[in-house]
Design an enzyme around this catalytic site. Structure first.
Site, PDB file in Angstrom:
ATOM      1  N   ASP A  14      29.480 -31.258  36.605  1.00 20.64           N
ATOM      2  CA  ASP A  14      29.608 -29.681  36.672  1.00 20.64           C
ATOM      3  C   ASP A  14      30.630 -29.742  36.132  1.00 20.64           C
ATOM      4  O   ASP A  14      32.159 -28.886  35.696  1.00 20.64           O
ATOM      5  CB  ASP A  14      30.773 -29.545  37.726  1.00 20.64           C
ATOM      6  CG  ASP A  14      29.808 -29.738  39.162  1.00 20.64           C
ATOM      7  OD1 ASP A  14      28.708 -29.632  38.839  1.00 20.64           O
ATOM      8  OD2 ASP A  14      30.537 -30.074  39.738  1.00 20.64           O
ATOM      9  N   GLU A 195      25.080 -19.837  40.613  1.00 17.63           N
ATOM     10  CA  GLU A 195      26.170 -20.664  40.420  1.00 17.63           C
ATOM     11  C   GLU A 195      26.683 -21.006  38.923  1.00 17.63           C
ATOM     12  O   GLU A 195      26.249 -20.510  38.516  1.00 17.63           O
ATOM     13  CB  GLU A 195      26.294 -21.428  41.514  1.00 17.63           C
ATOM     14  CG  GLU A 195      25.279 -22.829  40.781  1.00 17.63           C
ATOM     15  CD  GLU A 195      24.665 -24.061  42.174  1.00 17.63           C
ATOM     16  OE1 GLU A 195      25.207 -24.082  42.635  1.00 17.63           O
ATOM     17  OE2 GLU A 195      23.667 -24.887  41.493  1.00 17.63           O
TER      18      GLU A 195
END
Length: 563
Positions: A14, A195
């Site tokens: 991420d 997302e």
């Protein structure tokens, strides 16, 4: 310098990237590992150095009780008016229910926080709670001076899709809170699982970057643009701007969840997560890593890839020996969940040693005395020396290869019913409903013992020797290292981290029996140097990275179901 991907090897997912002057910074997720968030620094996008883990105080982060693969998700790092801003999610619950055969509804607790600092390596503020409406929050600083918080919207209702789109709400950085109403600005594309939002402004267009497709093999970076921050957004005409789906030649799979940065001369680069599957099992024991690729803005105003995904990766092997002769834990190491490390270990009670205090079982979600570092290569050896005198079978200390509470191998010293010291291997495996396997005990003399784990891709073996001995005594069993991966799991559980190797001490009697570790040595070999083990009972010298070996024959492991 041309970056060699992955730029951050081992569990580093991420990525959020930002440039301040000539300096680049990447923040990555740490999930249940403490301290929270890793920040790496570079001047050339190729060579990266860990410069901090900003969430270090109990007032900033306490993950005791957080389930596996929860905790700190998807931090976002930005810079505005001389100050660094970090937004992150602390996931407290990952419950799941299935209602009447629907895809599944889930009540989950996603708490989004903001911290700031004037220095990337300085003290960060106490957190401000912003919302709990979904995960993957990010800050967008518009050119009119206003800032906006983005996050995915979680819809727990059973007749909905859970991933309900991207919302935006204004953030007052001076007052330290959200203002106004939230706006649903993008519902996503048919790829789904929308997302990881990031927003950029260029030539009057708002460019929204999101992750879609889920974090497995269909993962992707998707972009859309609009003349207005609130939309409507038009999806990229080419589909995903970055993905490895349908590209088996790429050495990097699971490509997605990206973020853009521009060099001082205006060239765009994208940092993104990826996974490198093991060749035989297609499992990613290293977890999700961070890579980077050059991009380009084309004449039609859309972003596109400027280089292909690599077909192979090149690594410089790590050879890192920690002697524990200082007052601080070496930077490669982390522990689990608790913001009170003094309750787990000490570097001063016995100078020259890392002392671990026996706490709960290492499968606990609260107080585990477990200190470990990331596995960063498919082939490595890890060795440590432990001085431990257990009184009974409830006390154990040793070397651990750990993914989470449902999958790990623990080579440990314990005591038998008559008080004799023993070495055993406990394996907790995600097979069937869960298996707990234990090797027969090996009686050992008093004194410090060296323990070793040796990994060759899917192959894992353990060994031990008394201090001062030359030969290693190898346990007879060979283990499947690929079970310590995202892909090998019990049903319904999140698996978003990666394999660690380190030291652990547990005392189920609650007396805190300590174990002292003199050193920890982690050493890798190049992937191309790998040769499959040729001995059923234990590797020979040329099958291992270090040392000589002896063979120790033992009966088969015994198994039981995990309670």
């Amino acid at each position: 310098m041309t970056p060699a991907n992955p730029i951050l090897r081992g569990f580093n997912p991420d990525p959020s990237i930002v440039r301040v002057g000539e300096d680049y910074y990447i923040a990555t997720s740490t999930f249940e590992w403490f301290p929270g968030v890793q920040i790496h620094h570079s001047r050339d996008l190729a060579t990266w150095r860990l410069v901090g883990r900003p969430l270090v105080r109990p007032s900033q982060l306490d993950m005791r009780g957080d389930p596996d693969s929860c905790g700190v998700w998807a931090p976002d790092l930005s810079y505005k008016d001389g100050r660094f801003h970090l937004i992150f999610t602390d996931v407290k619950r990952y419950g799941r229910t299935t209602v009447d055969g629907a895809k599944g509804a889930s009540l989950r607790d996603f708490h989004n926080f903001w911290v700031w600092s004037d220095r990337i390596d300085g003290d960060w503020s106490d957190p401000v709670h912003l919302n709990s409406s979904g995960f993957d929050p990010a800050l967008f600083h518009d050119d009119d001076g206003r800032s906006w918080l983005l996050n995915m919207l979680w819809d727990h209702r059973p007749d909905r899709g859970r991933f309900a789109g991207i919302i935006a709400q204004e953030m007052d950085l001076n007052a330290g809170h959200l203002v106004g109403q939230r706006h649903l600005i993008f519902r996503g594309t048919p790829l789904g699982f929308t997302e990881g939002p990031h927003l950029y402004k260029r030539d009057g267009w708002y460019h929204l970057l999101v992750a879609e497709g889920g974090t497995e093999r269909n993962h992707a970076v998707v972009m859309a643009r609009s003349r207005s921050l609130f939309g409507p957004y038009e999806a990229h005409p080419d589909g995903p701007v970055l993905t490895a789906a349908g590209d088996p030649a790429s050495a990097l799979q699971r490509v997605g969840h990206g973020d853009l940065v521009e060099t001082p001369t205006g060239e765009p680069w994208m940092a993104f997560l990826c996974g490198r599957p093991l060749p035989a099992t297609d499992r990613c024991v290293l977890g999700r890593e961070t890579a980077i690729l050059p991009m380009r803005w084309d004449a039609d105003g859309w972003l596109r890839r400027a280089a292909p995904l690599p077909t192979e990766t090149v690594e410089v092997p790590i050879d890192e020996r920690s002697e524990f002769d200082g007052s601080l834990l070496p930077p490669a190491f982390q522990w689990l969940r608790t913001p009170y490390p003094e309750d787990l270990f000490s570097l001063t009670e016995r100078p020259g040693y890392l002392r671990l205090f026996g706490r709960e079982t290492i499968g606990s979600h609260f107080r585990q005395s477990l200190v470990a570092r990331r596995q960063q290569a498919f082939r490595y050896d890890a060795m440590t020396l432990v001085d431990f005198e257990p009184e009974h079978f409830q006390q154990a200390a040793g070397l651990v290869c750990y993914y989470n509470s449902t999958k790990y191998h623990f080579l440990h010293i314990t005591a038998g019913d008559d008080g004799e010291r023993q070495i055993q291997l406990l394996s907790i495996l995600p097979l069937g409903e869960g298996q707990s396997l234990m090797t027969p005990p090996i009686v050992v003399a008093p004194g410090p013992v060296e323990l070793r784990a040796s990994v060759d891709h899917e192959h894992l073996r353990f060994a031990w020797r008394m201090e001062g001995d030359t030969d290693w005594c190898w346990l007879a069993e060979q283990h499947d290292a690929s079970l310590l991966s995202d892909e090998a799991t019990l049903p319904g559980l999140p698996n978003f981290t990666g394999t660690f190797v380190g030291m652990a001490c547990q005392d189920m009697a609650g007396t805190g029996r300590p174990a002292d570790f003199r050193y920890f040595h982690y050493v890798e070999a190049r992937q191309q140097d790998f040769r499959a083990p040729s001995h059923a009972a234990g590797p020979a010298d040329d099958d291992c990275i270090l040392g000589t070996s002896c063979t120790l024959t033992a009966p088969a492991m015994t198994a039981s179901q995990i309670a």
